[in-house]
Design an enzyme around this catalytic site. Structure first.
Site, PDB file in Angstrom:
ATOM      1  N   CYS A  90       0.814  -1.226   0.000  1.00  0.00           N
ATOM      2  CA  CYS A  90       0.000   0.000   0.000  1.00  0.00           C
ATOM      3  C   CYS A  90       0.847   1.275   0.000  1.00  0.00           C
ATOM      4  CB  CYS A  90      -0.931   0.012   1.207  1.00  0.00           C
ATOM      5  SG  CYS A  90      -2.101  -1.362   1.223  1.00  0.00           S
ATOM      6  N   GLN A 157      -4.346  -9.228   5.845  1.00  0.00           N
ATOM      7  CA  GLN A 157      -4.531  -7.880   6.365  1.00  0.00           C
ATOM      8  C   GLN A 157      -5.862  -7.763   7.106  1.00  0.00           C
ATOM      9  OE1 GLN A 157      -3.538  -4.559   3.899  1.00  0.00           O
ATOM     10  NE2 GLN A 157      -2.044  -5.704   2.699  1.00  0.00           N
ATOM     11  N   ARG A 216     -20.180   8.232   0.558  1.00  0.00           N
ATOM     12  CA  ARG A 216     -21.588   7.943   0.842  1.00  0.00           C
ATOM     13  C   ARG A 216     -22.153   9.059   1.724  1.00  0.00           C
ATOM     14  NH1 ARG A 216     -19.033   2.830   1.493  1.00  0.00           N
ATOM     15  NH2 ARG A 216     -19.604   1.391  -0.164  1.00  0.00           N
ATOM     16  N   SER A 242     -11.372   0.455   4.075  1.00  0.00           N
ATOM     17  CA  SER A 242     -11.196   1.266   2.864  1.00  0.00           C
ATOM     18  C   SER A 242     -11.933   0.649   1.684  1.00  0.00           C
ATOM     19  CB  SER A 242      -9.702   1.391   2.534  1.00  0.00           C
ATOM     20  OG  SER A 242      -9.118   0.107   2.374  1.00  0.00           O
ATOM     21  N   HIS A 343      -9.014   3.579  -1.672  1.00  0.00           N
ATOM     22  CA  HIS A 343      -7.622   3.183  -1.478  1.00  0.00           C
ATOM     23  C   HIS A 343      -7.133   2.473  -2.744  1.00  0.00           C
ATOM     24  CE1 HIS A 343      -3.990   1.607   0.072  1.00  0.00           C
ATOM     25  NE2 HIS A 343      -4.444   0.653   0.853  1.00  0.00           N
ATOM     26  N   CYS A 373       0.155   1.921   6.722  1.00  0.00           N
ATOM     27  CA  CYS A 373       0.497   0.516   6.936  1.00  0.00           C
ATOM     28  C   CYS A 373       0.649  -0.173   5.590  1.00  0.00           C
ATOM     29  CB  CYS A 373      -0.566  -0.169   7.787  1.00  0.00           C
ATOM     30  SG  CYS A 373      -2.246  -0.096   7.112  1.00  0.00           S
ATOM     31  N   GLY A 375       1.522  -4.199   3.565  1.00  0.00           N
ATOM     32  CA  GLY A 375       1.599  -5.643   3.674  1.00  0.00           C
ATOM     33  C   GLY A 375       2.982  -6.112   4.090  1.00  0.00           C
TER      34      GLY A 375
END
Length: 387
Positions: A90, A157, A216, A242, A343, A373, A375
């Protein structure tokens, strides 16, 4: 040591994966849109760009075969501009920024683009590590040596986010409330035009796409409480995690010599960078030590930072970060985060930086800190100074 300056930082709007505004755009064209905009807005001679460092996580299908180079070939940049694709999960494009800044600080390069792109519609998440199943051999990314060492068949994750929620005692209601506020802040930012300067519109078969479409509006805690949990007996849901998103982002990093050569006004200075690694099972808690390290390297205190961007991979991540670091919640993700805005994996690093820099400018701030963060139990952290 030479200074590294950011002269422009941009992103496309986020399009919901599989049903949003960017589903018809090839990911290389998506990245090229940002590359073209960086050149247009800075006025830098595209032939002067010495490298394009592009982040991408799912390097398969349309994002395979030297993906960052394909972004260059799809853009107005000349063939002479090289490119490299990197994967730090990420944080891929945040690491692209670090590599670009290091290239300038070392004195070996003067003009570099750090960027990222990801179409989670056209290259679904995880598609690049399922090939062993098609081949009928192998165990995937984690050999038995790793499985035996850590006592797991795979690193998840989703499970890591749940472990963090349990460790810090976060209830589902607390995480849903955090998620709802992310949507509310993002909607307010859109309505106020807060993203206008950082967004590059994308031309699609349906017309011009210029607004994040995953936010939303009018959500309620009651509606969020109806979403199923990702693990049986857990508290993490799709509503407090996300969104899968298509998008691209990028920034241009230059030296002082390039500032003078192209008559550029610097937007920000890269103050400090850090990358740390820890437990690969819990995995997503690493932004906490990364933040401490980058502050120490910068010689700054927490109170010196005006705004923070902590990627909302799951609500439990920034919530745990807030609790452990003790930062002011009012300074965190002020325009919403990945729960509302999406994301797009490899694009998220420079995407968050674009939002951070423009938010600092709008609020008259000086220092910003970004961390996320990644992986494998890794985290990048970056401190910038708005100029």
């Amino acid at each position: 040591m030479a200074e590294a300056y950011i002269v422009e930082s941009l992103r496309t709007p986020g399009g919901r994966a599989r049903k949003g505004g960017l589903i018809d755009i090839h990911p290389a064209d998506l990245g090229a849109t940002v590359l073209n905009a960086l050149v247009d807005r800075t006025g830098v001679d595209p032939a002067a760009i010495e490298d394009v460092i592009g982040g991408c996580v799912s390097q398969a299908g349309e994002q395979a075969f030297a993906f960052a180079r394909n972004m260059v070939l799809a853009s107005k940049l000349p063939d002479s501009v090289p490119a490299v694709t990197i994967d730090r999960q990420c944080g891929s494009s945040q690491q692209a920024l670090h590599f670009a800044a290091q290239g300038v600080m070392s004195g070996t390069q003067d003009v570099i683009i750090a960027c990222g792109a990801e179409s989670m519609t056209r290259v679904p998440m995880g598609s690049n590590f399922m090939l062993h199943a098609q081949a009928g051999v192998g165990t995937g990314p984690w050999p038995k040596s790793i499985q035996n060492r850590y006592g797991v068949a795979e690193f998840s994750q989703f499970h890591g986010a749940q472990m963090i929620a349990d460790k810090y005692g976060f209830t589902r209601e607390q995480m849903d409330e955090f998620a709802l506020k992310s949507h509310e802040k993002a909607a307010a930012a859109i309505d106020s035009g807060a993203f206008k300067e950082e967004i590059v519109p994308v031309e699609t078969p349906e017309g011009t796409f210029d607004t994040d479409d995953g936010v939303r509006r009018g959500g309620t805690m009651e509606a969020m409480s109806q979403v199923k949990t990702l693990e049986e007996g857990g508290t993490i849901t799709a509503a407090n995690a996300s969104q899968m998103t298509d998008g691209a982002s990028g920034l241009m990093v230059v030296s002082e010599a390039a500032l003078k050569r192209f008559n550029l006004t610097p937007m920000a200075r890269v103050v400090s960078m850090a990358v740390t690694a820890g437990d690969p099972v819990v995995m997503l808690e690493e932004p906490i030590p990364a933040t401490r390290k980058v502050l120490e390297k910068a010689g700054l205190k927490l109170d010196d930072i005006d705004l923070f961007e902590v990627n909302e991979a799951f609500a439990s991540i920034p919530m745990a970060w807030l609790q452990a670091i003790g930062a002011d919640p009012a300074k965190l993700n002020v325009n919403g985060g990945a729960i509302a805005l999406g994301h797009p994996l490899g694009a998220s690093g420079t995407k968050l930086m674009a939002t951070l820099l423009h938010a600092l400018k709008a609020r008259g701030g000086k220092y910003g800190l970004q961390t996320m963060c990644e992986g494998g139990g890794i985290a990048n952290a970056t401190i910038v100074e708005l100029l």
